[in-house]
Design a protein around this motif. Structure first.
Motif, PDB file in Angstrom:
ATOM      1  N   VAL A  68       0.799  -1.234   0.000  1.00  0.00           N
ATOM      2  CA  VAL A  68       0.000   0.000   0.000  1.00  0.00           C
ATOM      3  C   VAL A  68       0.833   1.286   0.000  1.00  0.00           C
ATOM      4  CG1 VAL A  68      -2.080  -1.007   1.062  1.00  0.00           C
ATOM      5  CG2 VAL A  68      -0.221  -0.197   2.538  1.00  0.00           C
ATOM      6  N   ASN A  69       2.104   1.192  -0.383  1.00  0.00           N
ATOM      7  CA  ASN A  69       2.967   2.385  -0.347  1.00  0.00           C
ATOM      8  C   ASN A  69       2.913   3.076   1.011  1.00  0.00           C
ATOM      9  OD1 ASN A  69       4.014   2.286  -2.977  1.00  0.00           O
ATOM     10  ND2 ASN A  69       2.261   3.413  -3.832  1.00  0.00           N
ATOM     11  N   SER A  70       2.969   2.294   2.073  1.00  0.00           N
ATOM     12  CA  SER A  70       2.956   2.936   3.391  1.00  0.00           C
ATOM     13  C   SER A  70       4.304   3.624   3.607  1.00  0.00           C
ATOM     14  CB  SER A  70       2.669   1.930   4.495  1.00  0.00           C
ATOM     15  OG  SER A  70       3.657   0.930   4.515  1.00  0.00           O
ATOM     16  N   LEU A  71       4.254   4.709   4.344  1.00  0.00           N
ATOM     17  CA  LEU A  71       5.429   5.558   4.466  1.00  0.00           C
ATOM     18  C   LEU A  71       6.292   5.101   5.643  1.00  0.00           C
ATOM     19  CD1 LEU A  71       3.609   8.979   3.848  1.00  0.00           C
ATOM     20  CD2 LEU A  71       4.588   7.395   2.180  1.00  0.00           C
ATOM     21  N   SER A  72       7.089   4.113   5.387  1.00  0.00           N
ATOM     22  CA  SER A  72       8.035   3.625   6.399  1.00  0.00           C
ATOM     23  C   SER A  72       9.261   4.526   6.383  1.00  0.00           C
ATOM     24  CB  SER A  72       8.451   2.196   6.050  1.00  0.00           C
ATOM     25  OG  SER A  72       9.124   2.215   4.801  1.00  0.00           O
ATOM     26  N   LEU A  73      10.154   4.297   7.330  1.00  0.00           N
ATOM     27  CA  LEU A  73      11.379   5.095   7.353  1.00  0.00           C
ATOM     28  C   LEU A  73      12.177   4.879   6.064  1.00  0.00           C
ATOM     29  CD1 LEU A  73      13.375   6.968   8.700  1.00  0.00           C
ATOM     30  CD2 LEU A  73      14.281   5.027   9.988  1.00  0.00           C
ATOM     31  N   SER A 102      -2.252  -0.787  -7.896  1.00  0.00           N
ATOM     32  CA  SER A 102      -3.650  -0.555  -8.238  1.00  0.00           C
ATOM     33  C   SER A 102      -4.389  -0.228  -6.944  1.00  0.00           C
ATOM     34  CB  SER A 102      -4.249  -1.794  -8.896  1.00  0.00           C
ATOM     35  OG  SER A 102      -4.300  -2.841  -7.963  1.00  0.00           O
ATOM     36  N   LYS A 103      -5.275   0.701  -7.005  1.00  0.00           N
ATOM     37  CA  LYS A 103      -6.194   1.073  -5.925  1.00  0.00           C
ATOM     38  C   LYS A 103      -5.610   1.959  -4.820  1.00  0.00           C
ATOM     39  CE  LYS A 103      -7.634  -2.951  -4.516  1.00  0.00           C
ATOM     40  NZ  LYS A 103      -8.331  -3.971  -3.792  1.00  0.00           N
ATOM     41  N   VAL A 104      -4.283   2.006  -4.702  1.00  0.00           N
ATOM     42  CA  VAL A 104      -3.722   2.778  -3.581  1.00  0.00           C
ATOM     43  C   VAL A 104      -2.655   3.751  -4.077  1.00  0.00           C
ATOM     44  CG1 VAL A 104      -2.549   2.686  -1.363  1.00  0.00           C
ATOM     45  CG2 VAL A 104      -4.106   0.853  -1.999  1.00  0.00           C
ATOM     46  N   ARG A 172     -14.804   4.693  -5.073  1.00  0.00           N
ATOM     47  CA  ARG A 172     -14.287   3.765  -4.053  1.00  0.00           C
ATOM     48  C   ARG A 172     -12.964   4.266  -3.457  1.00  0.00           C
ATOM     49  NH1 ARG A 172     -13.054  -1.227  -6.610  1.00  0.00           N
ATOM     50  NH2 ARG A 172     -13.254  -0.112  -8.562  1.00  0.00           N
ATOM     51  N   TYR A 173     -12.349   5.224  -4.129  1.00  0.00           N
ATOM     52  CA  TYR A 173     -11.105   5.755  -3.586  1.00  0.00           C
ATOM     53  C   TYR A 173     -11.407   6.894  -2.619  1.00  0.00           C
ATOM     54  CZ  TYR A 173      -8.872   3.268  -7.464  1.00  0.00           C
ATOM     55  OH  TYR A 173      -8.448   2.313  -8.336  1.00  0.00           O
ATOM     56  N   SER A 174     -10.629   6.939  -1.575  1.00  0.00           N
ATOM     57  CA  SER A 174     -10.873   8.004  -0.590  1.00  0.00           C
ATOM     58  C   SER A 174      -9.572   8.729  -0.266  1.00  0.00           C
ATOM     59  CB  SER A 174     -11.484   7.411   0.677  1.00  0.00           C
ATOM     60  OG  SER A 174     -10.606   6.461   1.226  1.00  0.00           O
ATOM     61  N   ILE A 175      -9.767   9.907   0.253  1.00  0.00           N
ATOM     62  CA  ILE A 175      -8.621  10.753   0.618  1.00  0.00           C
ATOM     63  C   ILE A 175      -9.028  11.623   1.799  1.00  0.00           C
ATOM     64  CG2 ILE A 175      -9.282  12.518  -1.113  1.00  0.00           C
ATOM     65  CD1 ILE A 175      -6.235  13.095  -1.432  1.00  0.00           C
ATOM     66  N   GLY A 176      -8.105  11.917   2.670  1.00  0.00           N
ATOM     67  CA  GLY A 176      -8.424  12.793   3.800  1.00  0.00           C
ATOM     68  C   GLY A 176      -7.437  12.599   4.939  1.00  0.00           C
ATOM     69  N   GLU A 230      -9.695   6.943 -14.525  1.00  0.00           N
ATOM     70  CA  GLU A 230      -8.492   6.362 -13.914  1.00  0.00           C
ATOM     71  C   GLU A 230      -7.301   6.240 -14.874  1.00  0.00           C
ATOM     72  OE1 GLU A 230      -9.751   3.460 -11.304  1.00  0.00           O
ATOM     73  OE2 GLU A 230      -7.744   2.904 -10.639  1.00  0.00           O
ATOM     74  N   ASP A 231      -7.610   5.854 -16.110  1.00  0.00           N
ATOM     75  CA  ASP A 231      -6.497   5.635 -17.048  1.00  0.00           C
ATOM     76  C   ASP A 231      -5.948   6.947 -17.626  1.00  0.00           C
ATOM     77  OD1 ASP A 231      -8.671   6.302 -18.549  1.00  0.00           O
ATOM     78  OD2 ASP A 231      -8.506   4.636 -19.979  1.00  0.00           O
ATOM     79  N   GLN A 232      -6.527   8.058 -17.190  1.00  0.00           N
ATOM     80  CA  GLN A 232      -6.023   9.338 -17.717  1.00  0.00           C
ATOM     81  C   GLN A 232      -5.348  10.207 -16.647  1.00  0.00           C
ATOM     82  OE1 GLN A 232      -9.270  11.306 -19.808  1.00  0.00           O
ATOM     83  NE2 GLN A 232      -9.851   9.345 -20.720  1.00  0.00           N
ATOM     84  N   VAL A 233      -5.169   9.627 -15.475  1.00  0.00           N
ATOM     85  CA  VAL A 233      -4.628  10.440 -14.376  1.00  0.00           C
ATOM     86  C   VAL A 233      -3.228  10.970 -14.724  1.00  0.00           C
ATOM     87  CG1 VAL A 233      -3.876  10.411 -11.967  1.00  0.00           C
ATOM     88  CG2 VAL A 233      -6.017   9.312 -12.608  1.00  0.00           C
ATOM     89  N   LEU A 234      -2.385  10.077 -15.181  1.00  0.00           N
ATOM     90  CA  LEU A 234      -1.009  10.499 -15.442  1.00  0.00           C
ATOM     91  C   LEU A 234      -0.915  11.419 -16.659  1.00  0.00           C
ATOM     92  CD1 LEU A 234       1.900  10.350 -14.561  1.00  0.00           C
ATOM     93  CD2 LEU A 234       2.180   8.264 -15.913  1.00  0.00           C
ATOM     94  N   SER A 235      -1.639  11.069 -17.714  1.00  0.00           N
ATOM     95  CA  SER A 235      -1.539  11.921 -18.917  1.00  0.00           C
ATOM     96  C   SER A 235      -2.105  13.311 -18.628  1.00  0.00           C
ATOM     97  CB  SER A 235      -2.252  11.274 -20.109  1.00  0.00           C
ATOM     98  OG  SER A 235      -3.611  11.044 -19.788  1.00  0.00           O
ATOM     99  N   THR A 236      -3.170  13.367 -17.819  1.00  0.00           N
ATOM    100  CA  THR A 236      -3.708  14.690 -17.470  1.00  0.00           C
ATOM    101  C   THR A 236      -2.693  15.472 -16.631  1.00  0.00           C
ATOM    102  OG1 THR A 236      -5.904  13.682 -17.396  1.00  0.00           O
ATOM    103  CG2 THR A 236      -5.700  15.887 -16.477  1.00  0.00           C
TER     104      THR A 236
END
Ligand SMILES: CC/C=C\CC/C=C/CC(=O)SCCNC(=O)CCNC(=O)[C@H](O)C(C)(C)COP(=O)(O)OP(=O)(O)OC[C@H]1O[C@@H](n2cnc3c(N)ncnc32)[C@H](O)[C@@H]1OP(=O)(O)O
Length: 476
Positions: A68-73, A102-104, A172-176, A230-236
């Protein structure tokens, strides 16, 4: 996951903080951040992949640390090293951050870093969290978060540390900043960054309730700037970046000033060569660290080396600043000399306002009015009553209140002894000719209450640096 989070809440952050405290009180030799970053990068497989397109000057930084790309040291260390390299590479003007998972986008701070670790490790970890934010928020590059999955807590902080946020249009994706839901207090600089992004009221609600927003709701409150398939996030993000880079002087001080302006201090008392970003990074960071954990950070970990930065010098500054930002329930007050029953929450509730008023104006407010007792300590003017005095409510309301009241040179002592109806005038105690405010540029009808309250809040952030801000150079 639920177990991990429950454990972290149970043993969690106060333990972590006290560990940090023990550690930091001993003090350590300061080293340059770059050196310390390199020293502590122990990971073997890269958690970060960077591609720099030299024709556009845009780098894409991909987070690739399953699950999940958790922010470890280790993750944060690698992240900061990469950021530092890009920052020093003059051909790189723009940075896009995204995830290969995917998803995170990122699950935020790695919960497993937060308990059962040695004080040294906790200190390093927390320092790395702050470095990540400072490097990102203070970057000279234009920065865009291409949020292609959920991004709670520290993931959200990383996103709002960027100039612009594009999120996958997936409910389904959340942020906060959901820390409150985990029993964690989001440090004030998390809060400030959120306020800068969504405004005061939305940030207040968000932090008090620990809200996570679906992508569409995040767009509604301005937590993200744009939703795309979703498939346009990076190109945008790449298209958007070209607009940012078309702004003249993107990498110059003007860019820096706009971001840092809200960060407290940065642009205030500086002259000449002091304006260099690197200088400011260290100043800002120092203060941030100090204030992030009042009374607990001795600043030995700030990378400051000059002799004036010795712990004894800093202890005095820290104490003042810590009290300024007194956060009930978070401050152990060990540095104030308070002990025993004084630690009770009710004690805090009544001390906080007084302390804020007293100490928010370093060098100007003297002690007498801290000796207030009894009905003077009523917090009725804050609008808080009974059950509203819960921790999360206090943390976010009181802090704002104290900032509101911090008007160096303006809030003189008389109003601290005010009681009853005098408090109705918004407890600033300012009336008539006291409102001269030559340095704020305010005149005449601008002195109306609502104007004043909003201006004051901004000003107080600027002025929270003892002996540094004269405001004479700065007109809002
Ligand atoms: C000194 C510090 C003082 C103050 C700090 C204050 C600031 C705190 C900021 C923070 O960032 S605290 C961290 C808060 N993070 C969260 O609340 C996120 C929790 N995670 C999730 O909501 C979900 O995992 C997700 C939406 C990101 C992804 O959901 P999904 O795809 O369904 O994956 P799983 O939930 O099944 O998780 C997979 C795997 O990953 C582990 N994991 C998830 N989040 C974290 C995390 N933050 N740290 C460490 N590990 C995490 C989870 O336990 C699963 O592991 P398994 O071994 O069970 O597979």
């Amino acid at each position: 996951m639920a177990n991990v989070l429950r454990n972290s809440a149970k043993f969690g952050f106060s333990g972590v903080l006290s560990q940090l405290s023990i550690h930091s009180r001993h003090g350590r030799e300061c080293v340059s951040p770059c050196f310390s970053l390199q020293q502590r990068n122990n990971s073997t497989s890269p958690k970060i992949k960077v591609d720099l397109d030299s024709s556009t000057g845009v780098a894409v930084l991909r987070m690739q640390s399953p699950p999940v790309n958790s922010l470890s040291l280790d993750f944060l260390t690698e992240f900061c090293i990469n950021l530092e390299k890009l920052e020093m590479d003059r051909s790189c003007r723009g940075l896009i951050i995204t995830s290969t998972l995917s998803k995170v986008f990122s699950a935020g701070l790695d919960i497993m870093e937060m308990y059962g670790k040695s004080p040294e490790r906790c200190g390093e970890f927390w320092k790395a969290v702050q470095e990540m934010w400072l490097k990102l928020y203070g970057s000279n590059m234009a920065t865009i978060a291409a949020i292609n999955g959920s991004s709670p807590a520290g993931g959200c902080l990383m996103s709002i540390g960027c100039d612009y946020r594009i999120m996958a249009d997936n409910p389904r994706y959340s942020i906060g900043l959901n820390e409150t839901q985990l029993g964690i207090v989001a440090p004030f600089w998390f809060k400030d960054t959120l306020v800068n992004t969504v405004g005061n009221r939305a940030a207040e609600l968000s932090l008090e309730l620990g809200l996570l927003y679906s992508a569409p709701d995040a767009l509604k409150i301005g937590l993200v700037d744009q939703l795309v398939p979703e498939d346009q996030v990076l190109s945008t993000a790449q298209d958007t970046m070209s607009k940012w880079l078309a702004v003249p002087g993107q990498n110059t001080l003007s860019h820096w000033l706009y971001r840092v302006r809200t960060l407290s201090l940065s642009h205030t008392g500086c002259t000449g060569s002091e304006h260099s970003p690197s200088h400011w990074l260290y100043r800002v960071r120092t203060l941030s660290l100090t204030l992030a954990v009042p009374g607990q950070n001795t600043l030995s970990h700030t990378g400051c080396t000059r002799s004036e930065h010795s712990p004894s010098h800093w202890l005095y500054r820290v104490r003042t600043l810590s009290l300024t930002l007194a956060v009930p329930g978070q401050n152990t007050l060990s540095h104030t000399g308070c002990t025993g029953s004084e630690y009770s929450p009710s004690h805090w509730l009544y001390r906080v306002r007084i302390l804020s008023l007293t100490l928010a104006v370093p060098g100007q407010n003297t002690l007498p009015h801290t000796g207030c007792t009894g009905s003077e300590h009523s917090l009725s003017h804050t609008g808080c009553t009974g059950s509203e005095h819960s921790l999360s409510h206090w943390l976010y309301r009181v802090r704002i209140l104290s900032l509101t009241l911090a008007v160096p040179g303006q809030n003189t002592l008389p109003h601290t002894g005010c009681t009853g109806s005098e408090h109705s005038l918004s407890h600033t105690g300012c009336t008539g000719s006291e409102h001269t405010l030559p340095h704020t540029g305010c005149t005449g009808s601008e002195y109306s209450l609502s104007h004043w309250l909003y201006r004051v809040r901004t000003l107080s952030l600027t002025l929270a640096v003892p002996g540094q801000n004269t405001l004479s150079q700065y007109t809002l």
